[in-house]
Design a protein around this motif. Structure first.
Motif, PDB file in Angstrom:
ATOM      1  N   ASP A 101      -2.353   6.711   8.948  1.00 13.60           N
ATOM      2  CA  ASP A 101      -1.244   5.659   9.014  1.00 13.60           C
ATOM      3  C   ASP A 101      -1.715   4.587   9.907  1.00 13.60           C
ATOM      4  O   ASP A 101      -1.453   4.759  11.190  1.00 13.60           O
ATOM      5  N   TYR A 102      -2.609   3.657   9.300  1.00  9.96           N
ATOM      6  CA  TYR A 102      -2.866   2.603  10.165  1.00  9.96           C
ATOM      7  C   TYR A 102      -2.772   1.342   9.327  1.00  9.96           C
ATOM      8  O   TYR A 102      -2.595   1.230   8.283  1.00  9.96           O
ATOM      9  N   THR A 103      -2.670   0.262  10.137  1.00 13.67           N
ATOM     10  CA  THR A 103      -2.328  -0.931   9.465  1.00 13.67           C
ATOM     11  C   THR A 103      -3.751  -2.076   9.811  1.00 13.67           C
ATOM     12  O   THR A 103      -4.291  -1.842  10.813  1.00 13.67           O
ATOM     13  N   ASN A 104      -4.061  -2.576   8.791  1.00 12.14           N
ATOM     14  CA  ASN A 104      -4.954  -3.627   8.975  1.00 12.14           C
ATOM     15  C   ASN A 104      -4.832  -4.555   9.963  1.00 12.14           C
ATOM     16  O   ASN A 104      -3.694  -5.465  10.091  1.00 12.14           O
ATOM     17  N   PRO A 105      -5.699  -4.753  11.212  1.00 14.57           N
ATOM     18  CA  PRO A 105      -5.541  -5.530  12.254  1.00 14.57           C
ATOM     19  C   PRO A 105      -5.217  -7.079  11.977  1.00 14.57           C
ATOM     20  O   PRO A 105      -4.401  -7.856  12.623  1.00 14.57           O
ATOM     21  N   LEU A 106      -5.708  -7.405  10.782  1.00 14.67           N
ATOM     22  CA  LEU A 106      -5.523  -8.778  10.486  1.00 14.67           C
ATOM     23  C   LEU A 106      -4.093  -9.361  10.247  1.00 14.67           C
ATOM     24  O   LEU A 106      -3.889 -10.424  10.323  1.00 14.67           O
ATOM     25  N   VAL A 134      -8.802  -0.312   1.846  1.00 13.83           N
ATOM     26  CA  VAL A 134      -9.171  -1.076   0.597  1.00 13.83           C
ATOM     27  C   VAL A 134      -7.813  -1.550   0.140  1.00 13.83           C
ATOM     28  O   VAL A 134      -6.772  -1.022   0.231  1.00 13.83           O
ATOM     29  N   ASP A 135      -8.044  -2.887   0.009  1.00 17.72           N
ATOM     30  CA  ASP A 135      -6.939  -3.844  -0.582  1.00 17.72           C
ATOM     31  C   ASP A 135      -5.793  -3.492   0.654  1.00 17.72           C
ATOM     32  O   ASP A 135      -4.374  -3.440   0.358  1.00 17.72           O
ATOM     33  N   GLY A 136      -6.250  -3.686   1.971  1.00 15.41           N
ATOM     34  CA  GLY A 136      -5.289  -3.570   2.973  1.00 15.41           C
ATOM     35  C   GLY A 136      -4.693  -2.175   3.237  1.00 15.41           C
ATOM     36  O   GLY A 136      -3.949  -2.221   4.227  1.00 15.41           O
ATOM     37  N   ILE A 137      -4.925  -1.206   2.528  1.00 17.62           N
ATOM     38  CA  ILE A 137      -4.365   0.192   2.756  1.00 17.62           C
ATOM     39  C   ILE A 137      -5.441   0.891   3.346  1.00 17.62           C
ATOM     40  O   ILE A 137      -6.816   0.995   2.784  1.00 17.62           O
ATOM     41  N   ALA A 138      -5.028   1.569   4.585  1.00 23.70           N
ATOM     42  CA  ALA A 138      -6.140   2.623   5.243  1.00 23.70           C
ATOM     43  C   ALA A 138      -6.323   3.769   4.330  1.00 23.70           C
ATOM     44  O   ALA A 138      -5.442   4.427   3.762  1.00 23.70           O
ATOM     45  N   THR A 139      -7.746   4.017   3.845  1.00 26.85           N
ATOM     46  CA  THR A 139      -8.065   5.210   3.118  1.00 26.85           C
ATOM     47  C   THR A 139      -8.431   6.265   3.920  1.00 26.85           C
ATOM     48  O   THR A 139      -8.605   7.329   3.429  1.00 26.85           O
TER      49      THR A 139
END
Length: 310
Positions: A40-45, A268-273
């Motif tokens: 459960d992480y979000t892309n920091p950008l 990958v495509d903004g989703i934490a894998t």
């Protein structure tokens, strides 16, 4: 004789801000029980303030700042060469890596691969060791049976950033071909990768993504991986294959790595894998690599096959 486009690399995103023990021949296993698939992480950008430079971030009281953004909108390869080096010029397993495989087109850098009866023709000289007079030479795997009696060899390659960076967020937008035999990757490498002991903390190959599954009929999979303690007797690895639920060879996709002093998180495509500590989180800088390889025989991924000459 251009065979196929091996990979498009567009907008090499943003670099922001970054136990192995031996007794005789005994290797202590690493504990990866803390690994998480789809954490459960979000892309920091997408959620945090991004500043143009370190000074601006400090003035704001902290935050992310830009180190390198590359849209590959160079007017010439000479401009590209101010920021990037070419990968090894010479024999690389079953192919030759040559600067001629890298080209610029429409704001993209393209790493091509082709079969050539005379790899030395048109291959620039004055390059690294592993060549004959600085040019490609006939000593790699040969491809036969195309009806003209010729022997062919594969020419391909890649680029390496001149910048070395530890910790931050690294991202690239890529299109890879649906072509058996191709093995494109976005990865980081550090000079200490070959040092034995201390796990991966003193240098790790970090494979943000590898596209090696088309020949296995698994186009929805992405591979993340680590290698440390060299590439021979003491080499250690840790990796994960992630099913994305969509065709990763269809169009453009974005691959990212959040590398902190304590863990790695892949996107990958903004989703934490995947969240992991790898072989022990590397604490030393690495440089970015965008490469393509070609294989004629498979490994346990059943990933590679003989390419075809057009």
């Amino acid at each position: 004789m251009f065979h196929t486009i091996a990979a498009f690399f567009q907008k090499i995103g943003v670099i922001l801000c970054a136990f192995f023990q031996m007794l005789g021949w005994w290797i202590v296993p690493l504990n990866h029980s803390g690994d998480q698939i789809r954490p459960d992480y979000t892309n920091p950008l997408t959620v945090e303030a991004i500043y143009q430079d370190k000074q601006a971030a400090e003035a704001a009281g902290g935050g992310w700042y830009e180190i390198l953004i590359d849209n590959f909108d160079y007017q010439s390869k000479a401009e590209l060469e101010q920021v990037w080096d070419y990968s090894l010029h010479g024999n690389r397993n079953q192919e030759w890596w040559c600067p001629q495989s890298v080209s610029l087109r429409g704001g993209n850098v393209i790493v091509g691969a082709w079969l050539d009866a005379d790899p030395a023709a048109g291959c620039p000289g004055n390059s690294a060791k592993g060549n004959v007079d600085g040019k490609c030479a006939a000593s790699t795997t040969h491809f036969h049976g195309y009806g003209d009696g010729e022997d062919y060899e594969v020419v391909t390659g890649g680029i390496n950033s001149k910048l070395y960076q530890a910790f931050g967020y690294f991202e690239v937008r890529v299109q890879v071909p649906r072509q058996d035999g191709m093995w494109s990757a976005f990865w980081l490498q550090s000079p200490g990768q070959g040092q034995i002991g201390n796990g991966g903390r003193d240098g790790t190959e970090i494979d943000v993504f590898e596209s090696v599954f088309t020949n296995a009929g698994l186009p929805n999979q992405v591979a993340h991986a680590f290698l440390w303690d060299g590439y021979s007797t003491f080499c250690r690895t840790h990796g994960e294959k992630i099913g994305m639920g969509k065709d990763m060879y269809d169009g453009w996709h974005t691959y990212g790595l959040l590398w902190t002093p304590d863990c790695y998180i892949f996107f990958v495509d903004g989703i934490a894998t995947w969240k992991t500590t790898g072989g022990g989180v590397s604490q030393v800088p690495g440089h970015l690599r965008l490469t393509n390889e070609v294989r004629t025989t498979g490994n346990n991924n059943a990933a590679w096959s003989t390419p075809m000459k057009e």
